[in-house]
Write an enzyme that holds these catalytic residues in place. Structure first.
Site, PDB file in Angstrom:
ATOM      1  N   HIS A   1       0.840  -1.197   0.000  1.00  0.00           N
ATOM      2  CA  HIS A   1       0.000   0.000   0.000  1.00  0.00           C
ATOM      3  C   HIS A   1       0.875   1.248   0.000  1.00  0.00           C
ATOM      4  O   HIS A   1       1.621   1.490   0.933  1.00  0.00           O
ATOM      5  CB  HIS A   1      -0.941  -0.005   1.212  1.00  0.00           C
ATOM      6  CG  HIS A   1      -2.143  -0.884   1.008  1.00  0.00           C
ATOM      7  ND1 HIS A   1      -3.356  -0.640   1.590  1.00  0.00           N
ATOM      8  CD2 HIS A   1      -2.303  -1.987   0.244  1.00  0.00           C
ATOM      9  CE1 HIS A   1      -4.220  -1.576   1.206  1.00  0.00           C
ATOM     10  NE2 HIS A   1      -3.600  -2.405   0.399  1.00  0.00           N
TER      11      HIS A   1
ATOM     12  N   TYR B   1      -9.546   5.799   6.381  1.00  0.00           N
ATOM     13  CA  TYR B   1      -9.727   6.244   7.768  1.00  0.00           C
ATOM     14  C   TYR B   1     -10.750   7.374   7.731  1.00  0.00           C
ATOM     15  O   TYR B   1     -10.488   8.422   7.135  1.00  0.00           O
ATOM     16  CB  TYR B   1      -8.419   6.769   8.351  1.00  0.00           C
ATOM     17  CG  TYR B   1      -7.413   5.683   8.703  1.00  0.00           C
ATOM     18  CD1 TYR B   1      -7.401   5.117   9.978  1.00  0.00           C
ATOM     19  CD2 TYR B   1      -6.472   5.242   7.781  1.00  0.00           C
ATOM     20  CE1 TYR B   1      -6.482   4.133  10.324  1.00  0.00           C
ATOM     21  CE2 TYR B   1      -5.541   4.264   8.115  1.00  0.00           C
ATOM     22  CZ  TYR B   1      -5.555   3.703   9.393  1.00  0.00           C
ATOM     23  OH  TYR B   1      -4.641   2.738   9.726  1.00  0.00           O
TER      24      TYR B   1
ATOM     25  N   PRO C   1      -5.796   1.477  18.194  1.00  0.00           N
ATOM     26  CA  PRO C   1      -5.434   0.887  16.892  1.00  0.00           C
ATOM     27  C   PRO C   1      -5.386   1.870  15.726  1.00  0.00           C
ATOM     28  O   PRO C   1      -4.908   1.505  14.645  1.00  0.00           O
ATOM     29  CB  PRO C   1      -6.526  -0.163  16.661  1.00  0.00           C
ATOM     30  CG  PRO C   1      -7.664   0.246  17.538  1.00  0.00           C
ATOM     31  CD  PRO C   1      -7.082   0.975  18.701  1.00  0.00           C
TER      32      PRO C   1
ATOM     33  N   LYS D   1      -0.231   0.809  14.943  1.00  0.00           N
ATOM     34  CA  LYS D   1       1.125   0.821  15.520  1.00  0.00           C
ATOM     35  C   LYS D   1       1.381  -0.297  16.542  1.00  0.00           C
ATOM     36  O   LYS D   1       2.525  -0.508  16.954  1.00  0.00           O
ATOM     37  CB  LYS D   1       1.401   2.180  16.187  1.00  0.00           C
ATOM     38  CG  LYS D   1       1.605   3.293  15.195  1.00  0.00           C
ATOM     39  CD  LYS D   1       2.900   3.128  14.422  1.00  0.00           C
ATOM     40  CE  LYS D   1       2.952   3.905  13.138  1.00  0.00           C
ATOM     41  NZ  LYS D   1       3.061   3.096  11.925  1.00  0.00           N
TER      42      LYS D   1
ATOM     43  N   TYR E   1       3.327   6.870   9.624  1.00  0.00           N
ATOM     44  CA  TYR E   1       2.540   5.691   9.239  1.00  0.00           C
ATOM     45  C   TYR E   1       3.436   4.577   8.703  1.00  0.00           C
ATOM     46  O   TYR E   1       3.259   3.409   9.066  1.00  0.00           O
ATOM     47  CB  TYR E   1       1.471   6.070   8.197  1.00  0.00           C
ATOM     48  CG  TYR E   1       0.365   5.044   8.125  1.00  0.00           C
ATOM     49  CD1 TYR E   1      -0.789   5.174   8.897  1.00  0.00           C
ATOM     50  CD2 TYR E   1       0.475   3.914   7.309  1.00  0.00           C
ATOM     51  CE1 TYR E   1      -1.790   4.213   8.869  1.00  0.00           C
ATOM     52  CE2 TYR E   1      -0.512   2.945   7.270  1.00  0.00           C
ATOM     53  CZ  TYR E   1      -1.641   3.114   8.041  1.00  0.00           C
ATOM     54  OH  TYR E   1      -2.632   2.153   8.010  1.00  0.00           O
TER      55      TYR E   1
HETATM   56  C1  PHB Z   1      -6.822  -3.844  10.440  1.00  0.00           C
HETATM   57  O1  PHB Z   1      -6.816  -4.149   9.246  1.00  0.00           O
HETATM   58  O2  PHB Z   1      -7.238  -4.627  11.314  1.00  0.00           O
HETATM   59  C2  PHB Z   1      -6.360  -2.479  10.835  1.00  0.00           C
HETATM   60  C3  PHB Z   1      -5.770  -1.674   9.894  1.00  0.00           C
HETATM   61  C4  PHB Z   1      -5.365  -0.399  10.247  1.00  0.00           C
HETATM   62  C5  PHB Z   1      -5.551   0.054  11.525  1.00  0.00           C
HETATM   63  C6  PHB Z   1      -6.122  -0.775  12.495  1.00  0.00           C
HETATM   64  C7  PHB Z   1      -6.533  -2.052  12.137  1.00  0.00           C
HETATM   65  O3  PHB Z   1      -5.174   1.315  11.864  1.00  0.00           O
END
Ligand code: PHB
Ligand code: APR
Length: 388
Positions: free
Chosen positions: A72, A200, A292, A296, A383
């Protein structure tokens, strides 16, 4: 029994550390409270920083990851109907990969089994003794019999609810914590991801995240109340709420279906200091938790493993500097990951007590990020993962 490093906890931290040490000829025993199936049944994060990818390769377990992961180069941030993209490659020359923690754990188990290194499952009553002395040892009970492992060092990789952190006296330990007034309701569904990159999403109704595991397995989350339970949410209610929180274009494209997993996780920031006490070294969730947002958790566990593995390797070559400075080095990076996860959480979640002013501040934060390439660069650097 005697070993060089006794590792408590067979999650990603303990397994990765064990494999890296094995490659350096350092012997380990892993004590895991649960069964292998239980550990593999836990659905956790899915984004790996370049550093985590590098450690997997260094541990000799990168082949399937390299074959099956998805690269990604950026992510979408949305706020209401407005959306923009953060380009990781443009800002950092690097990227992250999508590869589930479950898959990573499976690869590490297989590698450990292949080299015949010991992992004791269903080890009960694990207790640390003499960590501040030259006679460190660990006892545990397996099938009703008590066992003792003498060792040079103990790696506490037993997660937030483990025993290792508690073994450090309260007079030495300082804990920092923030509990967020909401949780994440997450589902897994055998449907194609709504978009090729993660989304997000902030909205008036709260946060949402569109993530994925592969071309036909999607992972979605919505911010929920801490008093909710997964059974309060039918699949239909979940999909409807998700659609209301993401831009219309994506809501229209969303393929829904039955969910194959549904769970709620509370959000917490937590750090304990120091991460070393005598011969005991804490790694991963045993020492710190992040919300989450920003993915991280696993990656910060991996950076601890990097510092500990290099410190132990140098120790057996006659140099103790890496072990002496382990806590300081690991914590310096941990706090930056804590800051990033906290700020991403604040940027996109709706707090129950937000005033109209607070909401304006959040909107201004998002607007600044949208229009300022340096702000985007800061997000991208965090990130994809700060350097070790
Ligand atoms: C996930 O795919 O479970 C996931 C991805 C990004 C995040 C948190 C969880 O920031
Ligand atoms: N004795 C032995 N094992 C224990 C004990 C104990 N007293 N307590 C806990 N464990 C085991 C758990 O069963 C678990 O398998 O330790 C392991 C800890 O694993 P995780 O909780 O996954 O923690 P860690 O390995 O540090 O992984 C990093 O960060 O954000 C998260 O999703 C990410 O789970 C990942 C974690």
């Amino acid at each position: 029994m005697r070993t060089q490093v006794c590792i408590i906890g067979g999650g990603p931290s303990g397994l990765l550390l064990g494999q890296l040490l094995h490659r350096q000829g350092i012997e380990t025993v892993i004590l895991e409270r649960k069964t292998k199936d239980y550990v593999l049944g836990r659905i956790r994060a899915g984004i790996l920083e370049r550093g985590t990818v590098g450690l997997m390769r260094e541990a000799g377990v990168g082949a399937r990851m390299d074959r099956e992961c998805f690269v990604h180069d950026g992510t979408v941030i949305s706020y209401g109907d407005d959306q923009f993209r953060i380009d990781f490659t443009e800002h950092t020359g690097s990227h992250v990969v999508v590869y589930g923690q479950t898959e990573m754990t499976r690869d590490l188990y297989e590698a450990r089994e292949a080299v015949g290194a010991l992992i004791v499952y269903e080890a009960e009553g694990v207790t640390i003794h003499g960590a501040d002395s030259d006679a460190a040892h660990v006892t545990y009970v397996k099938d009703g019999t008590e066992h003792r492992i003498d060792c040079d060092f103990i790696a506490g990789c037993d997660g937030f609810h483990g025993v290792s952190r508690q073994a450090i006296p309260l007079s030495t330990r300082r804990e920092y914590e923030k509990i967020y007034p909401f949780g994440w309701l997450g589902v897994l569904s055998e449907t194609p991801p709504v978009h090729e990159e993660l989304i997000y999403a902030g909205s008036e109704r709260g946060f949402a995240l569109c993530s994925m595991r592969n071309a036909n397995l999607s992972r979605y989350y919505i911010q929920c109340s801490l008093s909710d339970s997964p059974s309060d949410w039918t699949d239909a209610a979940f999909w409807q709420e998700l659609k209301r929180r993401i831009p219309g274009e994506h809501a229209d494209a969303l393929v829904t279906g039955p969910t194959i997993e549904k769970s709620i996780a509370p959000l917490r920031s937590f750090v304990t200091e120091p991460m070393r006490w005598g011969r005991l070294f804490l790694c991963g969730d045993a020492a710190h938790i992040v919300p989450p947002t920003g993915a991280k958790g696993l990656n910060t566990a991996a950076s601890d493993v990097h510092y500990l593995y290099t410190g132990l390797t140098q120790h057996y070559q006659g140099d103790d500097e890496g072990l002496e400075r382990y806590s300081e080095r690991a914590l310096a990076r941990v706090w930056k990951a804590e800051r990033f996860s906290w700020s991403m959480t604040n940027l996109l979640h709706r707090y129950p007590d937000m005033s109209p002013f607070d909401i304006k501040m959040q909107q201004a934060d998002v607007a600044f990020l949208r229009s300022n390439t340096q702000a985007q660069s800061v997000l991208a650097q965090n990130y994809i993962g700060l350097p070790y």
